[in-house]
Design a protein around this motif. Structure first.
Motif, PDB file in Angstrom:
ATOM      1  N   ARG A   1     -10.095   2.719  -4.522  1.00  0.00           N
ATOM      2  CA  ARG A   1     -11.303   2.785  -3.462  1.00  0.00           C
ATOM      3  C   ARG A   1     -12.155   1.141  -3.381  1.00  0.00           C
ATOM      4  N   PHE A   2     -11.955   0.565  -4.324  1.00  0.00           N
ATOM      5  CA  PHE A   2     -12.427  -0.988  -4.307  1.00  0.00           C
ATOM      6  C   PHE A   2     -11.457  -1.792  -3.441  1.00  0.00           C
ATOM      7  N   CYS A   3     -10.145  -1.371  -3.854  1.00  0.00           N
ATOM      8  CA  CYS A   3      -9.119  -2.543  -3.552  1.00  0.00           C
ATOM      9  C   CYS A   3      -8.262  -2.261  -2.239  1.00  0.00           C
ATOM     10  N   CYS A   4      -8.031  -0.835  -2.010  1.00  0.00           N
ATOM     11  CA  CYS A   4      -6.919  -0.557  -0.997  1.00  0.00           C
ATOM     12  C   CYS A   4      -7.372  -0.822   0.511  1.00  0.00           C
ATOM     13  N   GLU A   5      -8.729  -0.918   0.537  1.00  0.00           N
ATOM     14  CA  GLU A   5      -9.163  -0.998   1.990  1.00  0.00           C
ATOM     15  C   GLU A   5     -10.232  -2.189   2.005  1.00  0.00           C
ATOM     16  N   PRO A   6      -9.555  -3.450   1.569  1.00  0.00           N
ATOM     17  CA  PRO A   6     -10.770  -4.560   1.601  1.00  0.00           C
ATOM     18  C   PRO A   6     -11.355  -4.699   2.814  1.00  0.00           C
ATOM     19  N   THR A   7     -10.927  -4.249   3.898  1.00  0.00           N
ATOM     20  CA  THR A   7     -11.895  -4.476   5.140  1.00  0.00           C
ATOM     21  C   THR A   7     -13.277  -3.515   5.125  1.00  0.00           C
ATOM     22  N   ARG A   8     -13.206  -2.387   4.472  1.00  0.00           N
ATOM     23  CA  ARG A   8     -13.857  -1.581   4.401  1.00  0.00           C
ATOM     24  C   ARG A   8     -15.282  -2.138   3.428  1.00  0.00           C
ATOM     25  N   PRO A   9     -16.626  -1.629   3.554  1.00  0.00           N
ATOM     26  CA  PRO A   9     -17.550  -2.275   2.375  1.00  0.00           C
ATOM     27  C   PRO A   9     -17.125  -1.537   1.166  1.00  0.00           C
TER      28      PRO A   9
END
Length: 169
Positions: free
Chosen positions: A81-89
């Motif tokens: 959750r922290f890494c796979c979507e770096p554009t999401r908060p």
């Protein structure tokens, strides 16, 4: 998490800070912790109880154990959750991590810290190499892309260096 488990975690963390801590020392810490919690006046933990506790702790400490694998899967999912979507908060500090009500809540601060560090690495990597990744993904997903054919078995192992056989030039 209970204060009791917090105390055990504190003791184990202190041992893990030492460079030469062994699994036997960690198990001994767990056994000592249990002995301290036996009610005064009751019979102490039996040798069989201590052997069972040591066996259980050794088994769970093995990466091949199903409990270990389940905890690892939960940690990996949360880190994702922290890494796979770096554009999401990133998950906010007040938001609970989806640890499934497991005892992993004891190590939630460490998981958050590692997640934040990995996220920063991913964000920086994306900022530096994003254009190259986009090109690679575009090329690899294009309908005309065909993966390279693996070499034949004969080509995988070239002949050893040495003199040429007689009769060859």
């Amino acid at each position: 998490a209970s204060p009791e488990l917090g105390e055990l975690k504190r003791r184990l963390d202190a041992l893990l800070e030492l460079p030469s801590t062994t699994l036997a020392e960690l198990l001994g810490c767990g056994v000592q912790f249990m002995r301290e919690r036996v009610a005064p006046g009751s019979t102490d933990l039996s040798v069989d109880d201590l052997d069972l506790l040591q066996s259980m702790l050794s088994k769970v400490a093995s990466p091949r154990d199903s409990v270990f694998a389940a905890y690892r899967a939960k940690v990996v999912a949360v880190l994702g959750r922290f890494c796979c979507e770096p554009t999401r908060p990133a998950p906010a500090p007040q938001d609970p991590l989806p640890l499934g009500g497991s005892n992993l809540s004891l190590v939630e601060p460490e998981i958050r810290q590692l997640g934040a560090q990995l996220r920063q690495l991913f964000v920086n990597n994306l900022a530096v190499f994003g254009q190259y990744y986009a090109t690679l993904v575009t090329l690899l997903t294009h309908p005309s892309f065909a993966p390279p054919t693996p070499p034949s078995p004969a080509m995988r192992h070239p002949p050893p260096p040495g003199p040429l056989p007689v009769g060859s030039s």
